[in-house]
Scaffold this motif. Sequence first.
Motif, PDB file in Angstrom:
ATOM      1  N   LEU A  38       0.839  -1.188   0.000  1.00 19.28           N
ATOM      2  CA  LEU A  38       0.000   0.000   0.000  1.00 19.28           C
ATOM      3  C   LEU A  38       0.878   1.243   0.000  1.00 19.28           C
ATOM      4  CD1 LEU A  38      -2.777  -0.975   2.583  1.00 19.28           C
ATOM      5  CD2 LEU A  38      -2.810  -1.180   0.091  1.00 19.28           C
ATOM      6  N   PRO A  39       0.575   2.226  -0.860  1.00 17.10           N
ATOM      7  CA  PRO A  39       1.401   3.427  -0.918  1.00 17.10           C
ATOM      8  C   PRO A  39       1.151   4.328   0.284  1.00 17.10           C
ATOM      9  CG  PRO A  39      -0.513   3.687  -2.338  1.00 17.10           C
ATOM     10  CD  PRO A  39      -0.551   2.270  -1.815  1.00 17.10           C
ATOM     11  N   CYS A  40       2.192   5.052   0.686  1.00 19.32           N
ATOM     12  CA  CYS A  40       1.983   6.116   1.661  1.00 19.32           C
ATOM     13  C   CYS A  40       1.338   7.290   0.948  1.00 19.32           C
ATOM     14  CB  CYS A  40       3.311   6.537   2.283  1.00 19.32           C
ATOM     15  SG  CYS A  40       3.869   5.389   3.550  1.00 19.32           S
ATOM     16  N   ILE A  41       0.408   7.925   1.607  1.00 17.53           N
ATOM     17  CA  ILE A  41      -0.328   9.025   1.006  1.00 17.53           C
ATOM     18  C   ILE A  41      -0.311  10.214   1.954  1.00 17.53           C
ATOM     19  CG2 ILE A  41      -1.835   7.519  -0.355  1.00 17.53           C
ATOM     20  CD1 ILE A  41      -4.033   8.006   1.747  1.00 17.53           C
ATOM     21  N   ALA A  42      -0.757  11.341   1.435  1.00 17.51           N
ATOM     22  CA  ALA A  42      -0.918  12.552   2.230  1.00 17.51           C
ATOM     23  C   ALA A  42      -2.136  13.292   1.700  1.00 17.51           C
ATOM     24  CB  ALA A  42       0.330  13.422   2.152  1.00 17.51           C
ATOM     25  N   PHE A  43      -2.631  14.212   2.506  1.00 24.08           N
ATOM     26  CA  PHE A  43      -3.802  14.998   2.115  1.00 24.08           C
ATOM     27  C   PHE A  43      -3.451  16.482   2.141  1.00 24.08           C
ATOM     28  CE2 PHE A  43      -5.476  11.095   3.926  1.00 24.08           C
ATOM     29  CZ  PHE A  43      -6.409  10.709   2.981  1.00 24.08           C
ATOM     30  N   GLY A  44      -4.021  17.215   1.186  1.00 18.19           N
ATOM     31  CA  GLY A  44      -3.795  18.652   1.145  1.00 18.19           C
ATOM     32  C   GLY A  44      -4.962  19.367   0.512  1.00 18.19           C
ATOM     33  N   ARG A  45      -4.843  20.680   0.480  1.00 17.24           N
ATOM     34  CA  ARG A  45      -5.814  21.532  -0.215  1.00 17.24           C
ATOM     35  C   ARG A  45      -5.083  22.202  -1.370  1.00 17.24           C
ATOM     36  NH1 ARG A  45     -11.081  21.595  -0.133  1.00 17.24           N
ATOM     37  NH2 ARG A  45     -11.263  23.865   0.024  1.00 17.24           N
ATOM     38  N   PHE A  46      -5.735  22.229  -2.523  1.00 17.93           N
ATOM     39  CA  PHE A  46      -5.084  22.683  -3.743  1.00 17.93           C
ATOM     40  C   PHE A  46      -6.008  23.601  -4.537  1.00 17.93           C
ATOM     41  CE2 PHE A  46      -3.451  18.537  -2.610  1.00 17.93           C
ATOM     42  CZ  PHE A  46      -2.080  18.692  -2.721  1.00 17.93           C
ATOM     43  N   ALA A  47      -5.386  24.424  -5.372  1.00 19.04           N
ATOM     44  CA  ALA A  47      -6.133  25.237  -6.327  1.00 19.04           C
ATOM     45  C   ALA A  47      -5.468  25.079  -7.690  1.00 19.04           C
ATOM     46  CB  ALA A  47      -6.136  26.699  -5.901  1.00 19.04           C
ATOM     47  N   ASP A  48      -6.286  24.957  -8.710  1.00 27.98           N
ATOM     48  CA  ASP A  48      -5.757  24.826 -10.071  1.00 27.98           C
ATOM     49  C   ASP A  48      -6.357  25.871 -10.997  1.00 27.98           C
ATOM     50  OD1 ASP A  48      -8.314  23.876 -10.282  1.00 27.98           O
ATOM     51  OD2 ASP A  48      -7.799  22.124 -11.492  1.00 27.98           O
ATOM     52  N   GLY A  49      -6.733  27.009 -10.415  1.00 27.62           N
ATOM     53  CA  GLY A  49      -7.385  28.061 -11.184  1.00 27.62           C
ATOM     54  C   GLY A  49      -8.881  28.064 -10.990  1.00 27.62           C
ATOM     55  N   ALA A  50      -9.422  26.969 -10.471  1.00 21.33           N
ATOM     56  CA  ALA A  50     -10.852  26.881 -10.181  1.00 21.33           C
ATOM     57  C   ALA A  50     -11.027  26.897  -8.669  1.00 21.33           C
ATOM     58  CB  ALA A  50     -11.431  25.611 -10.799  1.00 21.33           C
TER      59      ALA A  50
END
Length: 324
Positions: A4-16
């Motif tokens: 199982l891969p290690c993962i992380a969580f974040g908040r992102f913006a891509d112009g929307a």
Amino acid sequence: MTELPCIAFGRFADGADPFTGVVADGRVGAVADLLPGWPDTGVEGLLDDWDDHVAALRRRLAEDPSPLRFAEHELRRLAPVAPRQLLAAGMNYRTHVIDLMVDSGVGSRPDMSVEEIRAEVTAVMDERARSGTPLVFAGLPSSICGPDDDVHLRADAERNDWELELAAVIGRPGRDVALEDALECVAGWTIVNDLTARDLVPRTDAGPVSVDWLRSKCAPTYKPTGPYVVPAACVADPQDLTITLRLNGEIMQHESTADMVFDVAAIIAYLSREVQLLPGDVVLTGSPAGNGTHHGRFLRDGDRIEAEITGLGVQRNHCVGGAG
């Protein structure tokens, strides 16, 4: 069996509109695409079923990583959490406290040598760790900014300082939690740089020993946070991580979290006796040796701070303004 891969969580913006993303191997996918029916209510919205969500996403991405549609560099990284409570431990690294006392020449006698001061402070720290309790204060969530945002230095302070810290994101309510159960309250880990205007800490108008954490620590952008929340399941030992801060490429802080006076479990257990811990709270665990006070160098307009902790990602903040 697929690892199982290690993962992380974040908040992102891509112009929307901003979205909550899951990160693995340098790529990002929208959590809402991977958990059908989940309304995007931020990383905090995952906490009610945190362990199940983390396990499900790790399994899904092990089978098919194609939903990771973005490269990290294609997106603007935002602060990953918006906590209701921000709590911070101070004076919690042995070497840091010892260096502060030695640099200040603070000893029980005015004629003490550096070696005598160091030995005296070391004994005090040993006794504090044995019989004392953490020193914790409250901060303001409005001081949080993103891991790549500009830091706007206070113009009324000349000694704006860095304090890089490991921070725990609380995943469940906690009250009177036993020491051995304290880490079960942690959903994940993130990075916070607890900037401090050193010259605004003392309040001599209020008495010789008064301090002002509001003015010195809570200005907007004085808590760069993130880039991500890394689940506790992906961090083997929070007391075996390396904290590194570079100023314009030069290493200023480089220390192990093993140097904490009170470990993370002790801080959380103590806090839960004093206050009600809430899901989404962020608990800072102290900053190690190597602050600007030690180096005699404080933040200036144009400085670039690069801050990282093992496995938790890297912050890159540019300093703007400050005292002329």
